[in-house]
Every structure is written in C-alpha cells, then in structure tokens.
Design an enzyme around this catalytic site. Structure first.
Site, PDB file in Angstrom:
ATOM      1  N   ASP A  27       3.421  -1.193  -4.253  1.00 56.15           N
ATOM      2  CA  ASP A  27       2.072  -1.472  -3.770  1.00 56.15           C
ATOM      3  C   ASP A  27       2.074  -1.233  -2.265  1.00 56.15           C
ATOM      4  O   ASP A  27       2.907  -0.483  -1.762  1.00 56.15           O
ATOM      5  CB  ASP A  27       1.670  -2.899  -4.137  1.00 56.15           C
ATOM      6  CG  ASP A  27       0.173  -3.042  -4.402  1.00 56.15           C
ATOM      7  OD1 ASP A  27      -0.612  -2.522  -3.586  1.00 56.15           O
ATOM      8  OD2 ASP A  27      -0.211  -3.662  -5.411  1.00 56.15           O
ATOM      9  N   HIS A  61       0.990   2.059  -1.832  1.00 54.52           N
ATOM     10  CA  HIS A  61      -0.409   2.478  -1.768  1.00 54.52           C
ATOM     11  C   HIS A  61      -0.855   2.774  -0.343  1.00 54.52           C
ATOM     12  O   HIS A  61      -1.739   3.593  -0.127  1.00 54.52           O
ATOM     13  CB  HIS A  61      -1.307   1.394  -2.369  1.00 54.52           C
ATOM     14  CG  HIS A  61      -1.118   1.226  -3.838  1.00 54.52           C
ATOM     15  ND1 HIS A  61      -1.726   0.224  -4.566  1.00 54.52           N
ATOM     16  CD2 HIS A  61      -0.377   1.923  -4.745  1.00 54.52           C
ATOM     17  CE1 HIS A  61      -1.379   0.317  -5.834  1.00 54.52           C
ATOM     18  NE2 HIS A  61      -0.564   1.338  -5.966  1.00 54.52           N
TER      19      HIS A  61
END
Length: 443
Positions: A260, A294
């Site tokens: 993430d 991300h």
C-alpha cells in the site's frame, strides 16, 4: 520573480521547523534470557517482564540476544530501549487469542478497542526499538489475511459484514468509543507497531516482514524518529509508515517495498478526526527509497484533522506499481486542510500515474458538508523517466479546492498522455523552468 520569492520564503520557513531529537537511555542492561523460565514455548512473558522491570528501575536497555524467538504482543514502557542484537529474528504468533485483552487504538482513522498491535505503547515517554534484526509478523492467507476472517464476520446485529464496515458506521453515528469493542472472532487485524500518545520515540535499524496490517503507526505522538528501517510487506493494507495526528516526525534512510502507500500521513477519519482536531504537522522525510506501493508519500485519506508542514527531499522512487510520487486524497464527507507541502530533489525511475496526484473526491464521494482544501504545494528539482501525467488533479467541477501549486526546476520525461496534466477543479498552478518530454512548460 514572484515564484522565486515564494520558494525562498518557503525554504526560510523550513529552517528550525523540524525539532526532532532521538531519546537517550541510562547505561543499564536487562537481558530477556534472565527473565525466561526455561519452559515457555514463546518469549512473551520474558520480554514484557524485562521491559516492566527496566522501566521501574529508571530505564535502560532490554536486550534480546542473537537467536530466533517466538513471541506474542510486546508492550513498551517509558525509558526503555528494546534492543535486538544483529541477526535476531523475532517471530510473532498468529493466534489472535494471544492479542487480548483488547487495547485502545485507531483503525483507519477511527477510534476503537481492538486486538493488541504486535508492538504497542500507550502514554509512554522515551521509548525505542533498535538493532539490525528482522521482525516477522508471519501474516499469510492462512491466518491474519484469510479472506473469510477479513470480510465475513457475524456482527452483533446479526449481519455478515466486515468489522471495519461496522467501525465506520459507529464513527458516522458518533457511538461512544467505549462501546466500540472488537474482540474474539470480531477482532480486526492489528498494526505491527502502534505507539499511541507517546513522546520521544526512536525506531532504528530493523526490518519488518509479513505484517497483518499497517507496519509502523505512531498515533498522536510527539518527537518521533524513524530511521534505517527496511519495510518489506505486501499483505492487504500494508502501509509502511503512517504518522497520524503527530508532531515533529523524522523519517530518514528507510527502504519501502509495501503493498500500500509507502508513507501515509493522517489525522483521523470523519467525525473522530474532527472531534480530536489534531493535525499532523512538522514532518520531514528524507533519503528514503520507495520501490513499491500505491504512493511514495501519501497524505490522507483520513485527514479530517488536517496536515501542515511536510517536507519530502532527497528520495528515490521507482516501480511500475508506484501510482504517484506525491498523493493527497480526501473528499467532501471527510474534509481536512493540507498546506505547506514541499517535495524537493526526487529521482523517479517510473511511476504508474503521476508525479503529483490530488484526489478531492476519493472513494467516489463527491458530495458532503466538509470540503477539503489543498494549497501551497511546492515541487522542486524532480527528475522522472516515465509516468502517464505530470500532475493529475481529480477535483470537483466549478470548485477550486486545490490551488497554489508551484513547480520549479523539474525535468519530467516519458509522459505518455498527450494532455500532460489532467486538471479538474484546480486553481493557480505555476511553472518555473519545468520541462516535460523536453518541452518547456509555461502553463
């Protein structure tokens, strides 16, 4: 001239802004082997008893000698440096029953009681975790990351739903925090390291693998140093480092390879964030490597308490799975102000979407009473070889919720979209000596 003055004023404002100082500890050593009874299959009691004894005696070093150890949750106390000798492997049990009794924490910006994080502290001062060791959460799809456990729990009202869905509803309905209790089979995946309302923190030198949830989560902390960590974990929601409602934070020399956001700065979600109204501010990120995630540095989406004064400098980012170098995200139901953000001296091999990505209707939410505001964003000396856009702003038509964005001395190559910048709902953007695909940009 105006743009040059703005950059100069910002540089002056950053001098003295970051007042982070790592804690020091008395010259006392408490070896966990002296607290081990010789019969336990795990070292939870030995480690925690050594920590308690060390703190009661005025502090010092709790030493974990070289070797491999299995443990349950570790709770840090004031004036204790949990130090692991080179080569230590500390494996954490995946039995959720060991992570009770539940503790006060936050999950994705919402206050609750949940299973204890693997390493936890509440209201402590002068604490550290140090040493060239490997901390292994052992999270796999067979335990913490089992999809059935993550998404299909029986709720108290008889529904089958995610526990995080129930927590969101509790936040939206302003349910008293004492009633937000997630335990037993309804316990949510815990953070690896969660330090809550602590002061004077040092995390230095170790590696984290296979985390059940976020890796490093300082929450409402002051004076935090995170340096020389290797954060390598690709499970669900595996953010690398998430300072939330923190003041005076230094993150330096760290390596991120996460599933993430590499770094995600937060300040509380929706009602809980507005109730506390504690911004994250005065955060310096430097000399880090971001290989996957991300975003290299994200701000949001849980920023209802706002974020101010963040500097990101001298970092290297490179991955086809890295969506954005700088990502700021919120929506009109969440709100939050983000201001005085500086990104400087960044080398980018490639990223998937954009160097700067601003999302003002995150998670497809374009209506609500709490409009976010992103402004005074400065980007200087960024070199990139590949991305779809230079700037991507997904805002609200007819509203300038993002404005005052300045780029200087940047060379952005390999931009694949013909429009170069995708801009919706944005105010003033200025360029000074900025080249995209070899062409100087004027507007």
């Amino acid at each position: 001239m105006k743009k040059l003055m703005l950059f100069a004023l910002l540089a002056l404002s950053c001098v003295g802004m970051y007042a982070v100082k790592a804690p020091t500890f008395p010259d006392r050593t408490f070896n966990i082997k002296d607290y081990y009874n010789g019969t336990d299959t795990i070292y939870t009691a030995a480690i925690n008893n050594a920590i308690i004894d060390c703190s009661k005696q005025g502090g010092g070093k709790v030493l974990i000698p070289k070797g491999e150890y299995l443990t349950g949750p570790i709770h840090l106390k004031s004036n204790v440096n949990l130090h692991m000798e080179d080569g230590v492997v500390l494996r954490f049990s995946t039995d959720p029953r060991l992570y009770e009794p539940i503790v006060l924490t936050r999950i994705e910006g919402a206050d609750c009681y949940n299973l204890s994080p693997l390493i936890y502290a509440y209201g402590q001062e002068n604490i550290a975790i140090t040493g060239k060791a490997r901390l292994d959460g052992q999270a796999t799809s067979a335990n913490w990351l089992d999809p059935h456990n993550m998404y299909n729990h029986l709720q108290p009202d008889g529904r089958i739903a995610r526990d995080k869905t129930q927590l969101v509803e509790m936040n939206n309905n302003k349910v008293d925090v004492e009633k937000r209790r997630f335990e037993g089979k309804c316990g949510m995946r815990p953070q690896f390291i969660n330090l809550y309302k602590c002061k004077n923190i040092l995390l230095d030198g170790f590696e984290i693998n296979r985390s059940p949830f976020w890796l490093v989560h300082p929450l409402m902390c002051e004076n935090v140093t995170v340096r020389n960590l290797i954060l390598r974990s690709h499970g669900s929601n595996n953010d690398g480092c998430d300072p939330e409602s923190c003041t005076d934070v230094l993150i330096e020399g760290c390596y991120f390879d996460t599933g993430d956001d590499c770094i995600a700065i937060k300040s509380g979600k929706d009602n809980d964030g507005r109730r506390w109204n504690l911004p994250s501010k005065d955060i310096l990120i430097r000399n880090c490597i971001m290989r996957d995630g991300h975003a290299g540095v994200a701000i949001g989406s849980e920023i209802s308490g706002s974020v101010y004064n963040v500097t990101v400098q001298d970092c290297y980012m490179d991955s086809p799975n890295l969506d954005r170098v700088l990502r700021i995200k919120s929506n009109p139901a969440r709100g939050g102000e983000v201001a005085n953000i500086r990104v400087k001296n960044i080398e980018v091999g490639e990223c998937k979407l954009a160097i700067v990505g601003l999302e003002l209707k995150y998670w497809y939410t374009d209506k609500g009473p709490y409009m976010p505001s992103f402004h005074d964003i400065y980007v200087e000396n960024v070199r990139s070889k590949k991305s779809r856009y230079m700037i991507h702003v997904d805002g609200l038509e007819g509203k300038e919720l993002a404005k005052d964005i300045y780029l200087k001395d940047c060379n952005i190559n390999g931009v694949t979209e013909s429009e170069i910048n995708h801009l919706v709902g944005v105010g003033k953007i200025e360029f000074d000596n900025v080249y995209v695909n070899g062409v100087k940009q004027t507007k």
